[in-house]
Design a protein around this motif. Sequence first.
Motif, short mmCIF file in Angstrom:
data_model
loop_
_atom_site.label_atom_id
_atom_site.label_comp_id
_atom_site.label_asym_id
_atom_site.label_seq_id
_atom_site.Cartn_x
_atom_site.Cartn_y
_atom_site.Cartn_z
N ALA A 1 0.78 -1.26 0.09
CA ALA A 1 -0.11 -0.04 -0.02
C ALA A 1 1.14 1.20 -0.05
CB ALA A 1 -0.90 -0.10 1.02
N VAL A 2 2.02 1.26 0.45
CA VAL A 2 2.93 2.32 0.46
C VAL A 2 3.02 3.30 -0.74
CG1 VAL A 2 5.22 3.22 0.88
CG2 VAL A 2 4.22 1.26 2.33
N GLU A 3 3.07 2.69 -2.13
CA GLU A 3 3.42 3.48 -3.28
C GLU A 3 2.07 4.16 -3.47
OE1 GLU A 3 5.22 2.04 -6.86
OE2 GLU A 3 6.81 1.26 -5.67
N PRO A 4 1.01 3.30 -3.67
CA PRO A 4 -0.22 3.92 -3.94
C PRO A 4 -0.73 5.11 -3.05
CG PRO A 4 -0.68 1.62 -3.48
CD PRO A 4 0.97 1.95 -3.61
N ILE A 5 -0.44 4.78 -1.78
CA ILE A 5 -0.83 5.89 -0.69
C ILE A 5 -0.17 7.06 -0.91
CG2 ILE A 5 -0.89 6.31 1.74
CD1 ILE A 5 -3.14 4.64 1.55
N ILE B 1 3.43 9.64 4.28
CA ILE B 1 4.36 8.78 4.45
C ILE B 1 5.47 9.11 5.50
CG2 ILE B 1 6.33 7.61 3.03
CD1 ILE B 1 3.16 6.72 2.27
N GLU B 2 6.29 8.35 6.11
CA GLU B 2 7.34 8.78 7.12
C GLU B 2 8.16 7.63 7.01
OE1 GLU B 2 6.33 11.29 11.02
OE2 GLU B 2 6.05 8.88 11.33
N ASP B 3 9.29 7.66 6.77
CA ASP B 3 10.57 6.67 6.79
C ASP B 3 10.14 5.50 5.93
OD1 ASP B 3 11.86 8.16 8.89
OD2 ASP B 3 10.92 7.28 10.47
N GLY B 4 9.48 5.96 4.83
CA GLY B 4 9.12 4.66 3.84
C GLY B 4 8.03 3.81 4.23
N ALA B 5 7.27 4.10 5.09
CA ALA B 5 5.82 3.51 5.63
C ALA B 5 4.80 4.56 5.73
CB ALA B 5 6.33 2.91 6.85
N VAL B 6 3.70 4.15 5.77
CA VAL B 6 2.34 4.64 5.81
C VAL B 6 2.43 5.10 7.29
CG1 VAL B 6 -0.01 5.27 5.52
CG2 VAL B 6 1.43 3.85 3.85
N SER B 7 2.31 6.34 7.77
CA SER B 7 2.00 6.71 8.95
C SER B 7 0.54 6.69 9.35
CB SER B 7 2.70 8.03 9.38
OG SER B 7 2.19 8.47 10.68
N ARG B 8 0.10 5.99 10.47
CA ARG B 8 -1.38 5.93 10.73
C ARG B 8 -1.55 7.23 11.44
NH1 ARG B 8 -2.22 0.55 9.94
NH2 ARG B 8 -3.98 0.22 11.31
N ALA B 9 -0.68 7.92 12.27
CA ALA B 9 -0.83 8.88 12.79
C ALA B 9 -1.28 10.34 11.95
CB ALA B 9 0.35 9.64 13.79
N ARG B 10 -0.28 10.29 10.90
CA ARG B 10 -0.72 11.20 9.81
C ARG B 10 -1.85 10.80 9.05
NH1 ARG B 10 4.83 13.09 6.90
NH2 ARG B 10 6.06 13.33 9.05
N LEU B 11 -2.33 9.67 8.59
CA LEU B 11 -3.50 9.40 8.03
C LEU B 11 -4.48 9.80 8.79
CD1 LEU B 11 -3.51 5.91 6.29
CD2 LEU B 11 -3.43 8.11 5.34
N ILE C 1 -7.52 12.24 7.51
CA ILE C 1 -8.84 11.88 7.51
C ILE C 1 -9.72 13.05 8.19
CG2 ILE C 1 -10.42 10.02 8.32
CD1 ILE C 1 -8.19 7.94 7.92
N SER C 2 -9.37 13.53 9.37
CA SER C 2 -9.88 14.47 10.33
C SER C 2 -10.11 15.68 9.37
CB SER C 2 -9.01 14.91 11.52
OG SER C 2 -9.02 13.70 12.37
N ALA C 3 -9.20 16.21 8.47
CA ALA C 3 -9.26 17.46 7.97
C ALA C 3 -9.98 17.16 6.60
CB ALA C 3 -7.81 17.99 7.60
N ASP C 4 -9.97 15.94 5.96
CA ASP C 4 -10.63 15.96 4.69
C ASP C 4 -11.78 14.94 4.81
OD1 ASP C 4 -11.30 15.27 2.16
OD2 ASP C 4 -9.22 14.67 1.51
N PRO C 5 -12.95 15.09 4.80
CA PRO C 5 -14.22 14.35 4.65
C PRO C 5 -13.96 12.85 3.66
CG PRO C 5 -14.97 16.22 4.48
CD PRO C 5 -13.55 16.54 4.46
N ARG D 1 -10.96 7.40 -0.08
CA ARG D 1 -10.13 7.15 -1.11
C ARG D 1 -8.92 6.17 -0.61
NH1 ARG D 1 -7.87 12.79 -1.85
NH2 ARG D 1 -6.35 11.86 -3.37
N ILE D 2 -8.58 6.27 0.74
CA ILE D 2 -7.76 5.21 1.15
C ILE D 2 -8.35 3.97 1.05
CG2 ILE D 2 -6.54 4.62 3.42
CD1 ILE D 2 -6.85 7.51 4.43
N GLU D 3 -9.70 3.68 1.53
CA GLU D 3 -10.19 2.35 1.33
C GLU D 3 -10.30 1.91 -0.10
OE1 GLU D 3 -13.87 2.83 4.82
OE2 GLU D 3 -14.19 3.40 2.66
N ALA D 4 -10.39 2.82 -1.06
CA ALA D 4 -10.32 2.24 -2.45
C ALA D 4 -8.88 1.70 -2.73
CB ALA D 4 -10.73 3.45 -3.47
N ILE D 5 -7.76 2.14 -2.09
CA ILE D 5 -6.58 1.61 -2.41
C ILE D 5 -6.13 0.36 -1.54
CG2 ILE D 5 -4.22 2.17 -1.91
CD1 ILE D 5 -4.97 5.22 -2.44
#
Length: 194
Positions: free
Chosen positions: A46-50, A58-68, A72-76, A81-85
């Motif tokens: 999932a890293v590349e498409p996210i 992305i943080e240190d080559g991985a998806v950061s859940r805190a950042r996600l 998500i909180s800022a963009d309804p 879009r994440i789910e579709a990936i």
Amino acid sequence: MTFRLGLTGSIGMGKSTTAAMFAERGCAVWDADAAVHRLYSKGGAAVEPIAAAFPDAIEDGAVSRARLRRIISADPDALSRIEAIVHPLVRTDRAQFAEAHPDGIVVFDIPLLFETGAEAEMDATACVSVSRETQEARVLDRGTMTRAEFEAILAKQMPNEEKLARADYRIDTSSLEAAARDVQDVLRKITGDP
Ligand SMILES: CC(C)(COP(=O)(O)OP(=O)(O)OC[C@H]1O[C@@H](n2cnc3c(N)ncnc32)[C@H](O)[C@@H]1O)[C@@H](O)C(=O)NCCC(=O)NCCS
Ligand SMILES: Nc1ncnc2c1ncn2[C@@H]1O[C@H](COP(=O)(O)OP(=O)(O)OP(=O)(O)O)[C@@H](O)[C@H]1O
């Protein structure tokens, strides 16, 4: 013979704890959230498409859940879009696990079992349940989510009453003893043992 049991329930209602009880009793367990963790980790599919859709995630080559969570909180629209990936990748992971476990009772711990249609792949479904107050207290006690983040996830999920109405079995997670009793009961019903 294989029997596929889909295990679901709303956020913080006790899916993982209940899944561990099935594992202790000899069931193979596949965990959708754990699959997402693998997909988000460095080198995960999932890293590349996210990264392409949400570079800030992305943080240190991985998806950061805190950042996600912040995105998500800022963009309804972000979660959809994440789910579709993520969901097609999760489906592939699940299919591989099912193929590798052709015997016995296999439990699929899937928060979005009914929402994503994964239910159709199951021989039966079970839903964990506890009061709304206990659910909220347990989630906020973990200290990983704000109340607003909890409410946002909850709003995305099918109401628990609806899940319970659709499930074949209900597992009460108000205590470990109650859950253990219900897990045993589900296994007895599946195996037909008295
Ligand atoms: C929203 C995210 C960033 C929160 O991560 P975090 O580590 O804080 O929590 P975690 O992943 O443990 O999820 C906690 C619970 O939230 C609920 N939840 C997670 N994703 C979703 C979703 N898309 N819709 C509804 N509920 C969800 C589930 O009950 C889950 O068990 C993360 O869950 C995510 O990336 N979700 C999108 C992928 C997805 O749909 N996962 C669900 C399993 S396929
Ligand atoms: N049967 C139970 N009795 C007492 N406490 C429980 C029980 N089941 C779960 N809990 C507690 O509730 C909290 C949430 O449980 P768990 O992590 O299993 O839920 P979950 O549904 O997998 O959560 P999420 O949807 O957020 O991934 C944990 O602190 C856990 O210790």
